[in-house]
Design a protein around this motif. Structure first.
Motif, PDB file in Angstrom:
ATOM      1  N   THR A  22       0.835  -1.192   0.000  1.00 41.09           N
ATOM      2  CA  THR A  22       0.000   0.000   0.000  1.00 41.09           C
ATOM      3  C   THR A  22       0.867   1.238   0.000  1.00 41.09           C
ATOM      4  O   THR A  22       2.030   1.195   0.354  1.00 41.09           O
ATOM      5  CB  THR A  22      -0.881   0.046   1.264  1.00 41.09           C
ATOM      6  OG1 THR A  22      -0.029   0.105   2.410  1.00 41.09           O
ATOM      7  CG2 THR A  22      -1.768  -1.166   1.350  1.00 41.09           C
ATOM      8  N   PHE A  23       0.272   2.347  -0.369  1.00 40.85           N
ATOM      9  CA  PHE A  23       0.971   3.620  -0.365  1.00 40.85           C
ATOM     10  C   PHE A  23       0.742   4.293   0.967  1.00 40.85           C
ATOM     11  O   PHE A  23      -0.384   4.354   1.443  1.00 40.85           O
ATOM     12  CB  PHE A  23       0.407   4.517  -1.475  1.00 40.85           C
ATOM     13  CG  PHE A  23       1.389   5.528  -1.953  1.00 40.85           C
ATOM     14  CD1 PHE A  23       1.670   6.635  -1.182  1.00 40.85           C
ATOM     15  CD2 PHE A  23       2.023   5.365  -3.170  1.00 40.85           C
ATOM     16  CE1 PHE A  23       2.573   7.582  -1.617  1.00 40.85           C
ATOM     17  CE2 PHE A  23       2.929   6.303  -3.607  1.00 40.85           C
ATOM     18  CZ  PHE A  23       3.212   7.411  -2.837  1.00 40.85           C
ATOM     19  N   PRO A  24       1.807   4.818   1.630  1.00 40.82           N
ATOM     20  CA  PRO A  24       1.601   5.515   2.894  1.00 40.82           C
ATOM     21  C   PRO A  24       0.742   6.750   2.695  1.00 40.82           C
ATOM     22  O   PRO A  24       0.884   7.450   1.701  1.00 40.82           O
ATOM     23  CB  PRO A  24       3.024   5.907   3.330  1.00 40.82           C
ATOM     24  CG  PRO A  24       3.815   5.931   2.074  1.00 40.82           C
ATOM     25  CD  PRO A  24       3.202   4.852   1.200  1.00 40.82           C
ATOM     26  N   SER A  25      -0.117   7.012   3.648  1.00 39.68           N
ATOM     27  CA  SER A  25      -1.049   8.123   3.496  1.00 39.68           C
ATOM     28  C   SER A  25      -0.349   9.456   3.357  1.00 39.68           C
ATOM     29  O   SER A  25       0.589   9.752   4.065  1.00 39.68           O
ATOM     30  CB  SER A  25      -1.959   8.178   4.730  1.00 39.68           C
ATOM     31  OG  SER A  25      -2.723   9.352   4.706  1.00 39.68           O
ATOM     32  N   VAL A  78       9.654  11.984   2.276  1.00 34.19           N
ATOM     33  CA  VAL A  78      10.616  10.881   2.122  1.00 34.19           C
ATOM     34  C   VAL A  78       9.884   9.568   1.854  1.00 34.19           C
ATOM     35  O   VAL A  78      10.247   8.794   0.967  1.00 34.19           O
ATOM     36  CB  VAL A  78      11.510  10.747   3.374  1.00 34.19           C
ATOM     37  CG1 VAL A  78      12.551   9.641   3.167  1.00 34.19           C
ATOM     38  CG2 VAL A  78      12.206  12.057   3.697  1.00 34.19           C
ATOM     39  N   ASN A  79       8.827   9.327   2.631  1.00 34.60           N
ATOM     40  CA  ASN A  79       8.072   8.081   2.471  1.00 34.60           C
ATOM     41  C   ASN A  79       7.459   7.953   1.085  1.00 34.60           C
ATOM     42  O   ASN A  79       7.404   6.862   0.516  1.00 34.60           O
ATOM     43  CB  ASN A  79       6.968   7.995   3.536  1.00 34.60           C
ATOM     44  CG  ASN A  79       7.484   7.462   4.860  1.00 34.60           C
ATOM     45  OD1 ASN A  79       8.484   6.759   4.902  1.00 34.60           O
ATOM     46  ND2 ASN A  79       6.808   7.807   5.938  1.00 34.60           N
ATOM     47  N   HIS A  80       6.974   9.048   0.540  1.00 30.64           N
ATOM     48  CA  HIS A  80       6.354   8.989  -0.792  1.00 30.64           C
ATOM     49  C   HIS A  80       7.380   8.599  -1.859  1.00 30.64           C
ATOM     50  O   HIS A  80       7.108   7.768  -2.730  1.00 30.64           O
ATOM     51  CB  HIS A  80       5.707  10.322  -1.133  1.00 30.64           C
ATOM     52  CG  HIS A  80       4.586  10.684  -0.222  1.00 30.64           C
ATOM     53  ND1 HIS A  80       4.180  11.985  -0.030  1.00 30.64           N
ATOM     54  CD2 HIS A  80       3.785   9.917   0.565  1.00 30.64           C
ATOM     55  CE1 HIS A  80       3.176  12.002   0.837  1.00 30.64           C
ATOM     56  NE2 HIS A  80       2.922  10.754   1.209  1.00 30.64           N
ATOM     57  N   LEU A  81       8.554   9.197  -1.791  1.00 32.53           N
ATOM     58  CA  LEU A  81       9.603   8.831  -2.739  1.00 32.53           C
ATOM     59  C   LEU A  81      10.053   7.397  -2.506  1.00 32.53           C
ATOM     60  O   LEU A  81      10.245   6.633  -3.467  1.00 32.53           O
ATOM     61  CB  LEU A  81      10.784   9.790  -2.610  1.00 32.53           C
ATOM     62  CG  LEU A  81      11.961   9.524  -3.569  1.00 32.53           C
ATOM     63  CD1 LEU A  81      11.498   9.596  -5.026  1.00 32.53           C
ATOM     64  CD2 LEU A  81      13.094  10.512  -3.304  1.00 32.53           C
ATOM     65  N   LEU A 125      16.721   5.785   1.925  1.00 38.17           N
ATOM     66  CA  LEU A 125      15.488   6.529   2.154  1.00 38.17           C
ATOM     67  C   LEU A 125      14.799   6.071   3.439  1.00 38.17           C
ATOM     68  O   LEU A 125      14.228   6.892   4.173  1.00 38.17           O
ATOM     69  CB  LEU A 125      14.552   6.382   0.953  1.00 38.17           C
ATOM     70  CG  LEU A 125      14.961   7.150  -0.308  1.00 38.17           C
ATOM     71  CD1 LEU A 125      14.131   6.706  -1.507  1.00 38.17           C
ATOM     72  CD2 LEU A 125      14.813   8.657  -0.090  1.00 38.17           C
ATOM     73  N   VAL A 126      14.849   4.763   3.715  1.00 40.55           N
ATOM     74  CA  VAL A 126      14.271   4.253   4.965  1.00 40.55           C
ATOM     75  C   VAL A 126      14.972   4.891   6.159  1.00 40.55           C
ATOM     76  O   VAL A 126      14.324   5.376   7.102  1.00 40.55           O
ATOM     77  CB  VAL A 126      14.382   2.717   5.029  1.00 40.55           C
ATOM     78  CG1 VAL A 126      14.068   2.211   6.440  1.00 40.55           C
ATOM     79  CG2 VAL A 126      13.424   2.068   4.030  1.00 40.55           C
TER      80      VAL A 126
END
Length: 408
Positions: A22-25, A78-81, A125-126
């Motif tokens: 899933t994609f993070p909100s 960051v999470n989106h990328l 990125l993590v």
């Protein structure tokens, strides 16, 4: 404590991975109105999300990277990328075939290895996201936004460690951490519907385990309820927040596993309307129809996807999977002549996915053997080996070069 511990853990983790695809909100955690706002508040986010869900990963990566450059200290950026880079690589590897997630077959599916440079980018990125999140939480352990962001980071890292690294217990640790972070969000902000996405997915996963295994995990504090999980996902799907898309995708996968095809089809068709270039969801409509026993309708969908791909509607995407799926459907009906023609179509795609090409050529070779056309069968088996001699498909093709295929 658990029967067949390694196998059982793998089954559990495989199900967890389905829950975490899933994609993070992007919506602000804690927002009770579920508005279509994005975090960070950047005008490019909306376009980047649209490209992501239409599988235009390159443009999505470029746009999310620009957002991150403008908001370097925002963990959501960051999470989106991170998520887009991860899913672009999973798509390249051939790991996003929805058909494999209808059961546990994707546990055993061997796909192309990940690019080492991309793996390092994902890991960097993590770490970048976690550093930002931990900094906020060290100042305020009840920071709902930071808790939500950390849960999203952990969820994506769980997906990475299992689907790319095959590090099952590391994936389990991160998956559990993601759930606990979002449960904490719900304790602090009960109206935060986006946080129900991961919690609901995990409730479904844990509730789907065999009774003995479920009891063992419950003793460790990992409870679950399948129907509660589905209801929580429905709440996300029915809300107007950005996470409604993620919840709908998960519901399509989970409802297919539950054989609730009508509800899954309704959701899938709605997603296709919203994201018409998502070839995977377009194919899933056919898969759902076929699973429900509506073979003719499924065949129509596969043909429609193939034809759309031929005129450039799915530019750069692997629409040739439709021809493979159609061939499999027709083969199941023992319409061997039409089936082999469908398999042959895969070779006509401009840059077919190598795994799909091997599957199609192997299946065509088997049918030619059944039809007594040994010369044509041998050519197809040779074509399989020529694509990549190291795969299981090539191993099977080599076997049939020595001895003709026969149905069991």
């Amino acid at each position: 404590m658990f029967p067949r511990p390694i196998a059982s853990a793998n089954v559990f983790l495989a199900l967890v991975l389905v829950a975490l695809v899933t994609f993070p909100s992007a919506a602000g955690a804690g927002d009770s109105d579920q508005s279509l706002s994005f975090r960070p508040n950047d005008p490019l986010n909306r376009s980047a999300f649209d490209h992501f869900y239409n599988l235009d990963y390159d443009r999505s990566v470029q746009e999310f990277d620009q957002v991150l450059q403008r908001h370097p200290d925002d963990p959501f950026a960051v999470n989106h990328l991170l998520t887009t880079v991860l899913f672009r690589e999973l798509y390249r590897m051939g790991s996003l075939d929805t058909g494999e997630y209808a059961n546990d077959s994707f546990i055993r599916a061997a796909h192309r290895p990940a690019d080492p440079k991309v793996k390092q980018q994902i890991q960097d990125l993590v770490q970048r996201a976690l550093q930002l999140e931990e900094k906020s939480l060290s100042a305020n352990p009840k920071d709902v936004v930071a808790l939500y962001a950390r849960g999203a980071t952990r969820a994506q890292f769980a997906t990475y460690t299992a689907m790319v690294e095959h590090a099952w217990f590391s994936a389990l640790r991160n998956a559990v951490g993601a759930r606990r972070d979002h449960e904490r969000v719900l304790e602090l902000a009960p109206g935060d519907t986006p946080a129900k996405l991961i919690v609901g997915a995990h409730n479904y996963v844990m509730g789907s385990l065999p009774l003995a295994l479920r009891g063992g995990f419950s003793m460790l504090g990992f409870g679950g309820n399948k129907e509660l999980g589905l209801q929580q996902l429905r709440e996300c799907a029915q809300a107007t927040g950005e996470t409604s898309t993620d919840a709908k995708i998960l519901l399509v996968l989970f409802l297919r596993r539950e054989h609730r095809y009508d509800e899954a089809l309704s959701l899938a068709r709605g997603l296709i309307q919203s994201y018409p270039h998502d070839v995977l969801m377009a194919l899933e409509e056919g898969n759902l129809l076929r699973a429900e026993g509506h073979d003719q309708e499924a065949a129509t969908v596969y043909r429609k996807v193939w034809q759309a791909g031929r005129v450039g509607f799915y530019d750069g995407l692997h629409y040739e999977i439709a021809a493979l799926s159609l061939g499999d459907l027709l083969r199941g009906e023992k319409d061997y002549g039409e089936a082999v023609q469908s398999y042959e179509l895969v070779n006509a795609a401009p840059q077919p996915d190598s795994e799909t090409l091997q599957k199609a050529n192997l299946a065509a070779g088997e049918i030619y053997d059944l039809l007594g056309k040994r010369d044509l069968a041998l050519k197809k088996y040779q074509a399989v080996v020529a694509v990549d001699s190291s795969t299981s498909f090539a191993e099977t093709a080599s076997k049939y070069q020595k001895e003709p295929y026969r149905e069991e």
